[in-house]
Design an enzyme around this catalytic site. Structure first.
Site, PDB file in Angstrom:
ATOM      1  N   GLU A 294       0.854  -1.193   0.000  1.00  0.00           N
ATOM      2  CA  GLU A 294       0.000   0.000   0.000  1.00  0.00           C
ATOM      3  C   GLU A 294       0.885   1.236   0.000  1.00  0.00           C
ATOM      4  OE1 GLU A 294      -2.165   2.490   3.571  1.00  0.00           O
ATOM      5  OE2 GLU A 294      -2.289   0.303   3.642  1.00  0.00           O
TER       6      GLU A 294
ATOM      7  N   LYS B  32      -9.784  -3.521   8.143  1.00  0.00           N
ATOM      8  CA  LYS B  32      -8.511  -3.024   8.662  1.00  0.00           C
ATOM      9  C   LYS B  32      -8.752  -2.640  10.121  1.00  0.00           C
ATOM     10  CE  LYS B  32      -5.753   1.218   8.272  1.00  0.00           C
ATOM     11  NZ  LYS B  32      -5.514   2.424   7.441  1.00  0.00           N
TER      12      LYS B  32
END
Length: 215
Positions: free
Chosen positions: A43, A131
């Site tokens: 990411e 998440k």
């Protein structure tokens, strides 16, 4: 990238590397070094200087199938810009408009949540995985507690994850863990970080220690 592709990549690698820094060239080098070394779910945070350009350049080098995503996406505009730059998946700090926009564009999304209500909302909004953020707030005990009412939900703890806590979260049932500074160090900043290869090797070994949960 489809949702199942992202889940499979996380299931296999167990590590989501989070790159953020103030030097676009160093950030790009860091992304490429991670992929070349086997940590190939990455990411790029939009807090990185010229993050969209870093994404676009990395995508051009890595090709269309690389599990390269964008993080710290808050608005629908953030998601659209990340998708144009080549992000294959989206990561958000909470259940914001970015989650719905990612789903509308067909992008898998890891939606930030830390309470049962937020987890339920993230799933309702179509999150591919949750998440758990900030994971340091409740530690592995919080993850174990959340897995009781959400036993089939893929959780990816992020926030304050070092080698010790990564091992504990994986043992507590995390699909994968998101690791920033303890893995990346200063590699994405001006001056770089010569110790990055050693940390990559250490985290890869750690990820292989704990079998992935089946539920």
């Amino acid at each position: 990238m489809q949702a199942d592709d992202l889940l499979h990549a996380l299931h296999t690698r167990r590590i989501l590397a989070i790159v953020r820094g103030d030097d676009p060239a160093a950030a790009l080098d860091t992304v490429l070094a991670l992929f070349a070394s086997g940590i190939d779910v990455v990411e790029v945070s939009l807090t990185t200087t010229d993050a969209l350009a870093v994404l676009a350049r990395a995508r051009a080098v890595l090709g269309p199938s690389a599990a390269l995503g964008a993080g710290t996406l808050v608005t629908a505009a953030d998601v659209r810009a990340a998708a144009r730059a080549g992000a294959a998946f989206a990561v958000t700090p909470g259940v914001t408009r970015a989650v719905a926009e990612a789903r509308a564009l067909g992008m898998p999304v890891l939606a930030g949540a830390v309470t049962p209500t937020e987890v339920a909302l993230a799933l309702t909004e179509g999150a591919t995985a949750v998440k758990l953020f900030p994971a340091s707030l409740g530690g592995p005990g919080l993850l174990r507690a959340l897995r009781d009412p959400f036993p089939t939900t893929p959780f990816v703890p992020v926030g304050g994850i070092d080698a010790e806590s990564a091992r504990a979260f994986l043992a507590a049932g995390a699909l994968a863990v998101g690791v920033g500074g303890p893995l990346i160090g200063t590699a994405a900043h001006t001056g770089g970080d010569t110790r990055l290869p050693a940390r990559i090797a250490a985290f890869r070994a750690l990820a292989q220690e704990t079998p992935c949960p089946t539920s």
